[in-house]
Design an enzyme around this catalytic site. Structure first.
Site, mmCIF file in Angstrom:
data_model
loop_
_atom_site.group_PDB
_atom_site.id
_atom_site.type_symbol
_atom_site.label_atom_id
_atom_site.label_comp_id
_atom_site.label_asym_id
_atom_site.label_seq_id
_atom_site.Cartn_x
_atom_site.Cartn_y
_atom_site.Cartn_z
ATOM 1 N N ASP A 46 0.832 -1.202 0.000
ATOM 2 C CA ASP A 46 0.000 0.000 0.000
ATOM 3 C C ASP A 46 0.867 1.252 0.000
ATOM 4 O O ASP A 46 1.558 1.542 0.975
ATOM 5 C CB ASP A 46 -0.891 0.009 1.257
ATOM 6 C CG ASP A 46 -1.795 1.226 1.310
ATOM 7 O OD1 ASP A 46 -2.900 1.163 0.744
ATOM 8 O OD2 ASP A 46 -1.383 2.255 1.894
ATOM 9 N N TYR A 51 3.148 9.886 -0.695
ATOM 10 C CA TYR A 51 4.235 9.296 0.109
ATOM 11 C C TYR A 51 5.604 9.516 -0.553
ATOM 12 O O TYR A 51 6.640 9.375 0.098
ATOM 13 C CB TYR A 51 4.036 7.788 0.352
ATOM 14 C CG TYR A 51 2.775 7.390 1.086
ATOM 15 C CD1 TYR A 51 1.959 8.333 1.707
ATOM 16 C CD2 TYR A 51 2.399 6.047 1.161
ATOM 17 C CE1 TYR A 51 0.787 7.951 2.361
ATOM 18 C CE2 TYR A 51 1.234 5.660 1.826
ATOM 19 C CZ TYR A 51 0.431 6.625 2.411
ATOM 20 O OH TYR A 51 -0.720 6.231 3.057
ATOM 21 N N LYS A 76 -2.719 5.759 -4.250
ATOM 22 C CA LYS A 76 -3.818 6.696 -3.953
ATOM 23 C C LYS A 76 -3.598 8.023 -4.655
ATOM 24 O O LYS A 76 -2.457 8.494 -4.776
ATOM 25 C CB LYS A 76 -3.907 6.938 -2.434
ATOM 26 C CG LYS A 76 -3.844 5.674 -1.593
ATOM 27 C CD LYS A 76 -4.036 5.942 -0.115
ATOM 28 C CE LYS A 76 -3.652 4.724 0.711
ATOM 29 N NZ LYS A 76 -2.197 4.623 0.987
ATOM 30 N N HIS A 109 -7.630 9.485 -1.913
ATOM 31 C CA HIS A 109 -6.950 9.472 -0.613
ATOM 32 C C HIS A 109 -7.798 10.091 0.509
ATOM 33 O O HIS A 109 -7.847 9.556 1.613
ATOM 34 C CB HIS A 109 -5.610 10.204 -0.741
ATOM 35 C CG HIS A 109 -4.575 9.763 0.241
ATOM 36 N ND1 HIS A 109 -3.242 9.659 -0.065
ATOM 37 C CD2 HIS A 109 -4.676 9.386 1.531
ATOM 38 C CE1 HIS A 109 -2.579 9.247 1.006
ATOM 39 N NE2 HIS A 109 -3.425 9.076 1.983
HETATM 40 P P1 NAD Z 1 0.863 1.641 12.009
HETATM 41 O O1 NAD Z 1 -0.298 1.562 12.927
HETATM 42 O O2 NAD Z 1 1.110 0.546 11.030
HETATM 43 O O3 NAD Z 1 2.117 1.834 12.960
HETATM 44 C C1 NAD Z 1 3.398 1.969 12.454
HETATM 45 C C2 NAD Z 1 4.341 2.189 13.650
HETATM 46 O O4 NAD Z 1 4.380 1.024 14.451
HETATM 47 C C3 NAD Z 1 5.741 2.441 13.160
HETATM 48 O O5 NAD Z 1 6.277 3.488 13.946
HETATM 49 C C4 NAD Z 1 6.486 1.147 13.433
HETATM 50 O O6 NAD Z 1 7.805 1.385 13.801
HETATM 51 C C5 NAD Z 1 5.721 0.546 14.585
HETATM 52 N N1 NAD Z 1 5.707 -0.919 14.494
HETATM 53 C C6 NAD Z 1 5.259 -1.669 13.461
HETATM 54 N N2 NAD Z 1 5.365 -2.982 13.742
HETATM 55 C C7 NAD Z 1 5.896 -3.074 14.987
HETATM 56 C C8 NAD Z 1 6.236 -4.164 15.820
HETATM 57 N N3 NAD Z 1 6.053 -5.427 15.447
HETATM 58 N N4 NAD Z 1 6.765 -3.888 17.046
HETATM 59 C C9 NAD Z 1 6.952 -2.611 17.448
HETATM 60 N N5 NAD Z 1 6.638 -1.534 16.693
HETATM 61 C C10 NAD Z 1 6.109 -1.757 15.473
HETATM 62 O O7 NAD Z 1 0.767 3.076 11.277
HETATM 63 P P2 NAD Z 1 0.798 3.620 9.782
HETATM 64 O O8 NAD Z 1 2.092 3.374 9.130
HETATM 65 O O9 NAD Z 1 0.345 5.021 9.876
HETATM 66 O O10 NAD Z 1 -0.341 2.792 9.042
HETATM 67 C C11 NAD Z 1 -0.072 1.671 8.231
HETATM 68 C C12 NAD Z 1 -0.239 2.002 6.772
HETATM 69 O O11 NAD Z 1 -1.541 2.542 6.513
HETATM 70 C C13 NAD Z 1 0.681 3.094 6.255
HETATM 71 O O12 NAD Z 1 1.999 2.675 6.075
HETATM 72 C C14 NAD Z 1 -0.018 3.491 4.976
HETATM 73 O O13 NAD Z 1 0.245 2.555 3.961
HETATM 74 C C15 NAD Z 1 -1.473 3.453 5.417
HETATM 75 N N6 NAD Z 1 -1.977 4.777 5.841
HETATM 76 C C16 NAD Z 1 -2.972 5.341 5.120
HETATM 77 C C17 NAD Z 1 -3.484 6.566 5.479
HETATM 78 C C18 NAD Z 1 -4.594 7.150 4.671
HETATM 79 O O14 NAD Z 1 -4.933 8.325 4.858
HETATM 80 N N7 NAD Z 1 -5.208 6.413 3.779
HETATM 81 C C19 NAD Z 1 -2.981 7.271 6.578
HETATM 82 C C20 NAD Z 1 -1.953 6.678 7.310
HETATM 83 C C21 NAD Z 1 -1.469 5.429 6.947
#
Ligand code: NAD
Length: 277
Positions: A46, A51, A76, A109
């Site tokens: 994704d 990004y 997106k 988005h």
């Molecule tokens: P997330 O909830 O996936 O959290 C990511 C954080 O958690 C990072 O800081 C990472 O270091 C930590 N983490 C991940 N796995 C871990 C583990 N096993 N142990 C400890 N820490 C861990 O947050 P995100 O990245 O914001 O969301 C996931 C994805 O969703 C994004 O990468 C993106 O592709 C999507 N996204 C979309 C939108 C949107 O507006 N559509 C907005 C934000 C994110």
């Protein structure tokens, strides 16, 4: 797609329920992170135009040697490009960067209600879909009101809505609306963007199963039927987040997580007022 279940988006398109997100992954680290995810077994990636790492996602895909039809790639459309002609041009730009002929899923988005261009944008999405350039089309950060308005004028229903969703912001009403209309629910920020990793209730469940809190949260998303796309750049965590198919949360665990829901638990922007372009 190995042991990852699929969620049907349309009669002929299905998305792996667990994928890999690359929000805030710097371009210089993206190719390696995606390559690691693909090695571990993820097949759904994704990204988004905003990004700034679509090109590096494309490079990792090209170098992986994995057959195109085994992969599921989402990008997106950014807010500034909403509108009919601008959407078509932005899609071409994303595809050039990704190095793909056909996209699996294209999302609006954010609704950006103040600009009010999402209906025109959707017409362009329907054209891209009809032309076979994208296999499924959907939205992100749409509320029930935005979805209803879109569906009232659309020929093709949005296949999926990607929204902020985690144990502290469970979006139960929106999920019920999705279910009623056959729209898949995709969770972004599935780990609360890192804010829930030390939560005592989740820690207790994690300890009981000999797992991490991240694994418990991912398992929760899978068991309640969400598509989920956790992000990490750390190989051990990328691997850990994929190792969630050999344990199960029980009713007591699910009840405890249900109790964490908080109507003020939103971390990201509110889609009804987020009009940044
Ligand atoms: P997330 O909830 O996936 O959290 C990511 C954080 O958690 C990072 O800081 C990472 O270091 C930590 N983490 C991940 N796995 C871990 C583990 N096993 N142990 C400890 N820490 C861990 O947050 P995100 O990245 O914001 O969301 C996931 C994805 O969703 C994004 O990468 C993106 O592709 C999507 N996204 C979309 C939108 C949107 O507006 N559509 C907005 C934000 C994110």
């Amino acid at each position: 797609m190995g042991h990852v279940p699929n969620i049907d988006l349309t009669t002929d398109v299905a998305i792996p329920q667990l994928g890999f997100g690359v929000f805030q992954v710097p371009p210089a680290e993206t190719k390696e992170a995606v390559a690691t995810a693909l090695r571990v077994g993820y097949r759904s990636i994704d990204t988004a135009a905003i990004y700034g790492n679509e090109r590096q996602v494309g490079e990792a895909i090209a170098e992986s040697g994995i057959a195109r039809d085994e992969l599921f790639i989402t990008t997106k459309l950014w807010n500034s490009e909403q509108g009919y002609d601008t959407t078509l041009a932005a899609f071409d730009a994303s595809m050039e960067k990704l190095g793909l002929e056909q996209l699996d899923l294209y999302l609006i988005h954010w609704p950006v209600p103040e600009r009010d261009h999402y209906l025109d944008t959707w017409r362009a999405f329907e054209k891209l879909h009809a032309d076979g350039r994208v296999r499924a089309i959907g939205v992100s950060n749409f509320t029930e009101e935005h979805l209803q308005r879109l569906m009232d004028s659309a020929d093709v229903k949005p296949a999926i809505n990607q929204v902020e969703l985690h144990p502290r912001f469970q979006q139960s009403k929106l999920r019920a609306f999705h279910a009623e209309h056959g729209i898949a629910t995709e969770a972004w920020g599935p780990l609360g963007q890192g804010t829930l990793l030390d939560h005592p209730v989740l820690s207790k469940i994690a300890e009981k199963h000999g797992r991490s809190t991240a694994q418990v949260m991912i398992r929760w998303h899978l068991q309640i039927g969400n598509v989920v796309i956790p992000k990490s750049v750390t190989p051990a965590r990328i691997e850990q987040n994929f190792a969630v198919f050999d344990f199960e949360l029980d009713g007591e665990d699910l009840d405890a997580i249900a109790s964490l829901d908080d109507e003020n638990g939103r971390i990201g922007p509110d889609p009804t007022t987020f009009n940044v372009v």
